[in-house]
Design a protein around this motif. Structure first.
Motif, PDB file in Angstrom:
ATOM      1  N   LYS A 313      18.422   7.928  10.403  1.00  0.00           N
ATOM      2  CA  LYS A 313      18.343   6.981   9.286  1.00  0.00           C
ATOM      3  C   LYS A 313      17.465   5.774   9.620  1.00  0.00           C
ATOM      4  CE  LYS A 313      22.887   8.276   7.494  1.00  0.00           C
ATOM      5  NZ  LYS A 313      24.298   7.852   7.300  1.00  0.00           N
ATOM      6  N   ALA A 314      17.384   5.420  10.906  1.00  0.00           N
ATOM      7  CA  ALA A 314      16.542   4.299  11.327  1.00  0.00           C
ATOM      8  C   ALA A 314      15.097   4.721  11.580  1.00  0.00           C
ATOM      9  CB  ALA A 314      17.118   3.665  12.588  1.00  0.00           C
ATOM     10  N   ASN A 315      14.804   6.007  11.365  1.00  0.00           N
ATOM     11  CA  ASN A 315      13.448   6.546  11.573  1.00  0.00           C
ATOM     12  C   ASN A 315      12.977   6.370  13.016  1.00  0.00           C
ATOM     13  OD1 ASN A 315      13.027   7.404   8.869  1.00  0.00           O
ATOM     14  ND2 ASN A 315      12.527   5.311   8.272  1.00  0.00           N
ATOM     15  N   LEU A 316      13.890   6.587  13.964  1.00  0.00           N
ATOM     16  CA  LEU A 316      13.555   6.543  15.383  1.00  0.00           C
ATOM     17  C   LEU A 316      13.609   7.952  15.958  1.00  0.00           C
ATOM     18  CD1 LEU A 316      15.555   3.410  16.622  1.00  0.00           C
ATOM     19  CD2 LEU A 316      13.103   3.582  16.267  1.00  0.00           C
ATOM     20  N   SER A 317      12.542   8.357  16.627  1.00  0.00           N
ATOM     21  CA  SER A 317      12.500   9.670  17.258  1.00  0.00           C
ATOM     22  C   SER A 317      12.873   9.541  18.727  1.00  0.00           C
ATOM     23  CB  SER A 317      11.097  10.281  17.129  1.00  0.00           C
ATOM     24  OG  SER A 317      10.996  11.455  17.905  1.00  0.00           O
ATOM     25  N   ARG A 318      13.889  10.274  19.147  1.00  0.00           N
ATOM     26  CA  ARG A 318      14.329  10.202  20.541  1.00  0.00           C
ATOM     27  C   ARG A 318      13.274  10.734  21.506  1.00  0.00           C
ATOM     28  NH1 ARG A 318      19.621   9.340  21.995  1.00  0.00           N
ATOM     29  NH2 ARG A 318      21.173   9.185  20.336  1.00  0.00           N
ATOM     30  N   ALA A 319      12.277  11.442  20.994  1.00  0.00           N
ATOM     31  CA  ALA A 319      11.248  12.027  21.857  1.00  0.00           C
ATOM     32  C   ALA A 319      10.296  10.966  22.411  1.00  0.00           C
ATOM     33  CB  ALA A 319      10.458  13.085  21.095  1.00  0.00           C
ATOM     34  N   ILE A 320      10.262   9.787  21.810  1.00  0.00           N
ATOM     35  CA  ILE A 320       9.309   8.746  22.221  1.00  0.00           C
ATOM     36  C   ILE A 320      10.077   7.485  22.578  1.00  0.00           C
ATOM     37  CG2 ILE A 320       7.297   7.398  21.552  1.00  0.00           C
ATOM     38  CD1 ILE A 320       6.677   9.518  19.459  1.00  0.00           C
ATOM     39  N   ASN A 321      10.107   7.180  23.884  1.00  0.00           N
ATOM     40  CA  ASN A 321      10.759   5.952  24.343  1.00  0.00           C
ATOM     41  C   ASN A 321       9.827   5.243  25.316  1.00  0.00           C
ATOM     42  OD1 ASN A 321      12.428   3.887  25.079  1.00  0.00           O
ATOM     43  ND2 ASN A 321      14.000   5.146  26.028  1.00  0.00           N
ATOM     44  N   ASN A 322       9.393   4.040  24.959  1.00  0.00           N
ATOM     45  CA  ASN A 322       8.428   3.299  25.771  1.00  0.00           C
ATOM     46  C   ASN A 322       9.082   2.137  26.525  1.00  0.00           C
ATOM     47  OD1 ASN A 322       5.917   4.702  24.960  1.00  0.00           O
ATOM     48  ND2 ASN A 322       6.425   3.911  22.939  1.00  0.00           N
ATOM     49  N   TYR A 323      10.303   2.355  26.997  1.00  0.00           N
ATOM     50  CA  TYR A 323      11.007   1.249  27.641  1.00  0.00           C
ATOM     51  C   TYR A 323      10.353   0.814  28.950  1.00  0.00           C
ATOM     52  CZ  TYR A 323      13.251   4.184  31.231  1.00  0.00           C
ATOM     53  OH  TYR A 323      13.484   5.008  32.296  1.00  0.00           O
ATOM     54  N   THR A 324       9.526   1.664  29.550  1.00  0.00           N
ATOM     55  CA  THR A 324       8.854   1.293  30.803  1.00  0.00           C
ATOM     56  C   THR A 324       7.542   0.546  30.554  1.00  0.00           C
ATOM     57  OG1 THR A 324       7.691   3.424  30.902  1.00  0.00           O
ATOM     58  CG2 THR A 324       9.839   3.291  31.979  1.00  0.00           C
ATOM     59  N   ASP A 325       7.117   0.463  29.299  1.00  0.00           N
ATOM     60  CA  ASP A 325       5.845  -0.181  28.963  1.00  0.00           C
ATOM     61  C   ASP A 325       6.135  -1.556  28.366  1.00  0.00           C
ATOM     62  OD1 ASP A 325       3.242  -0.770  28.423  1.00  0.00           O
ATOM     63  OD2 ASP A 325       2.996   0.672  26.794  1.00  0.00           O
ATOM     64  N   VAL A 326       5.979  -2.584  29.191  1.00  0.00           N
ATOM     65  CA  VAL A 326       6.333  -3.953  28.788  1.00  0.00           C
ATOM     66  C   VAL A 326       5.115  -4.857  28.925  1.00  0.00           C
ATOM     67  CG1 VAL A 326       7.850  -5.920  29.231  1.00  0.00           C
ATOM     68  CG2 VAL A 326       8.706  -3.592  29.545  1.00  0.00           C
ATOM     69  N   ALA A 327       4.820  -5.624  27.901  1.00  0.00           N
ATOM     70  CA  ALA A 327       3.724  -6.600  27.939  1.00  0.00           C
ATOM     71  C   ALA A 327       4.310  -7.985  28.180  1.00  0.00           C
ATOM     72  CB  ALA A 327       2.956  -6.574  26.620  1.00  0.00           C
ATOM     73  N   ASP A 328       3.847  -8.610  29.266  1.00  0.00           N
ATOM     74  CA  ASP A 328       4.268  -9.982  29.582  1.00  0.00           C
ATOM     75  C   ASP A 328       3.120 -10.910  29.206  1.00  0.00           C
ATOM     76  OD1 ASP A 328       5.131 -12.366  30.574  1.00  0.00           O
ATOM     77  OD2 ASP A 328       5.415 -11.687  32.641  1.00  0.00           O
ATOM     78  N   PHE A 329       3.323 -11.711  28.164  1.00  0.00           N
ATOM     79  CA  PHE A 329       2.256 -12.594  27.684  1.00  0.00           C
ATOM     80  C   PHE A 329       1.941 -13.726  28.659  1.00  0.00           C
ATOM     81  CE2 PHE A 329       2.357 -11.774  22.809  1.00  0.00           C
ATOM     82  CZ  PHE A 329       1.955 -10.480  23.053  1.00  0.00           C
ATOM     83  N   ASN A 330       2.774 -13.884  29.706  1.00  0.00           N
ATOM     84  CA  ASN A 330       2.502 -14.903  30.715  1.00  0.00           C
ATOM     85  C   ASN A 330       1.885 -14.324  31.979  1.00  0.00           C
ATOM     86  OD1 ASN A 330       5.335 -15.982  29.299  1.00  0.00           O
ATOM     87  ND2 ASN A 330       3.776 -17.551  29.601  1.00  0.00           N
ATOM     88  N   TRP A 331       1.560 -13.036  31.944  1.00  0.00           N
ATOM     89  CA  TRP A 331       0.976 -12.398  33.137  1.00  0.00           C
ATOM     90  C   TRP A 331      -0.209 -11.553  32.675  1.00  0.00           C
ATOM     91  CZ3 TRP A 331       1.485 -13.507  38.025  1.00  0.00           C
ATOM     92  CH2 TRP A 331       0.985 -12.623  38.992  1.00  0.00           C
ATOM     93  N   LEU A 332      -1.413 -12.019  33.012  1.00  0.00           N
ATOM     94  CA  LEU A 332      -2.624 -11.424  32.454  1.00  0.00           C
ATOM     95  C   LEU A 332      -3.378 -10.525  33.430  1.00  0.00           C
ATOM     96  CD1 LEU A 332      -3.961 -14.554  30.539  1.00  0.00           C
ATOM     97  CD2 LEU A 332      -2.546 -12.693  29.670  1.00  0.00           C
ATOM     98  N   SER A 333      -2.906 -10.410  34.668  1.00  0.00           N
ATOM     99  CA  SER A 333      -3.584  -9.558  35.631  1.00  0.00           C
ATOM    100  C   SER A 333      -3.258  -8.095  35.361  1.00  0.00           C
ATOM    101  CB  SER A 333      -3.156  -9.920  37.052  1.00  0.00           C
ATOM    102  OG  SER A 333      -3.724  -9.009  37.979  1.00  0.00           O
TER     103      SER A 333
END
Length: 364
Positions: A313-333
């Motif tokens: 109902k939330a239109n979330l597919s369990r096949a795609i989980n990007n929990y390891t992909d994190v963008a830190d806006f305070n770390w640009l390297s």
């Protein structure tokens, strides 16, 4: 006769040494040039990202302002039309109800647009737009109440009125006791607002949160469960709390959270000004953190009956989980991992065991 072989040998040695020195210099120069090129590439990428973000913010600001003005114009047109017709024709009243319903739908759509755009908006922009949207909603409600007043009950319906008043008092008492939600008459929906709570276990079922927006603020030492598929969740100033949440249809936005644990499934996640938090996450796109430190991410592991249905109902597919992909806006390297977050080491908490510990600690 002089033997010139030693001098020849020395000449050969000098040549080899010169070649090695030249090669070392060239190698250092090449490395320096490569480092400079990498630095320039990083700076170019940062500028491009900044330009894209500014363009997104500009587009959002323009679109939000335009739609807000259109809604305000609709409310004014309804008022002018009602005054002109003097509310004499019953059909006019029915038309007014339909027009206000349309305005309510547009306000809700604009709220959804704001919620889905929090991924790239600044905290100040989100708050200012939300305040403007709240003012529009309030104006719509006040205008509706003025133009379509509720019928007054006469003495012939005295018994019914007393029963209605009794039920109203019961509902008011319940709201005051729970301090959980605000009731919006415009579209007959409930927006849950959990705030100013301490040392409490709070559980909202699917019937209470499905497709609704939930706000959590100023909670300390609380254990919160949201079973169902909320529309969006916003959290602010959570301290030493545990939040377990079913699949969120849109985004999870949090700020100023300390020493807290979250189990979340959502389309987008954005975390601001928080520290010492553990997030067991299922997210469709890249998670974003800003001004955060000591944040840990793990795989989403909350479960309750019918959670699979809520994912659908939330239109979330369990096949795609990007929990390891994190963008830190305070770390640009791009080459060095951010020191502000890390992945958890395959730990899977027993949430019901944690709940038992919480209840025993707080004697619930």
């Amino acid at each position: 006769m002089y033997n010139i072989n030693p001098s020849v040998d020395r000449g050969v040695d000098n040549t080899d040494s010169a070649n090695r020195t030249t090669g070392s210099i060239l190698e250092r120069l090449n490395k320096r040039n490569k480092d400079r090129q990498n630095y320039n590439d990083i700076r170019t990428e940062q500028r491009n990202k900044a330009i894209v973000q500014l363009e997104d913010e500009d587009n959002f600001a323009q679109m939000f302002a335009q739609r807000a003005q259109e809604i305000m114009a609709q409310i004014k047109n309804i008022t002018d039309s009602a005054i002109e017709n003097k509310l004499i024709d019953p059909v006019t009243k029915a038309d007014l109800g339909r027009l206000f319903s349309n305005v309510t739908i547009e306000i809700r759509d604009l709220q959804n647009y704001l919620t889905s755009s929090t991924i790239f908006l600044t905290e100040f922009k989100v708050k200012s737009c939300q305040m403007e949207l709240n003012e529009i909603t309030s104006l719509c409600e006040q205008t509706r109440a003025k133009l379509i007043p509720k019928k007054k009950f006469g003495f012939s319906n005295r018994n019914a009125n007393q029963k209605l008043l009794q039920n109203s008092k019961t509902l008011t008492t319940k709201l005051n006791d729970n301090k959980n939600f605000e009731y919006l008459n415009a579209n007959k929906t409930i927006v849950w607002t959990l705030c100013n709570r301490k040392d409490e276990y709070i559980m909202l079922s699917r019937d209470e949160v499905d497709e609704k927006d939930v706000t959590l603020s100023n909670l300390k030492n609380c254990f919160i469960e949201l079973q169902g598929h909320p529309g969006s969740v916003q959290a602010s100033h959570l301290n030493n709390c545990i939040l377990l949440c079913g699949p969120i249809m849109r985004s999870f936005f949090a700020e100023n959270c300390q020493n807290s644990t979250f189990a979340l499934a959502c389309q987008q996640l954005r975390l601001h000004s928080s520290s010492d938090c553990r997030i067991y996450l299922f997210v469709s796109c890249r998670a974003v953190i800003e001004d955060c430190k000591e944040i840990e991410f793990g795989n989403y592991n909350y479960h309750y009956p019918s959670i699979d249905s809520d994912f659908t109902k939330a239109n979330l597919s369990r096949a795609i989980n990007n929990y390891t992909d994190v963008a830190d806006f305070n770390w640009l390297s791009p080459d060095t991992p951010s020191p502000n977050w890390r992945l958890l080491n395959n730990c899977s908490p027993n949430w019901y065991g944690e709940l038992d510990k919480f209840k025993n600690k707080n004697i619930l």
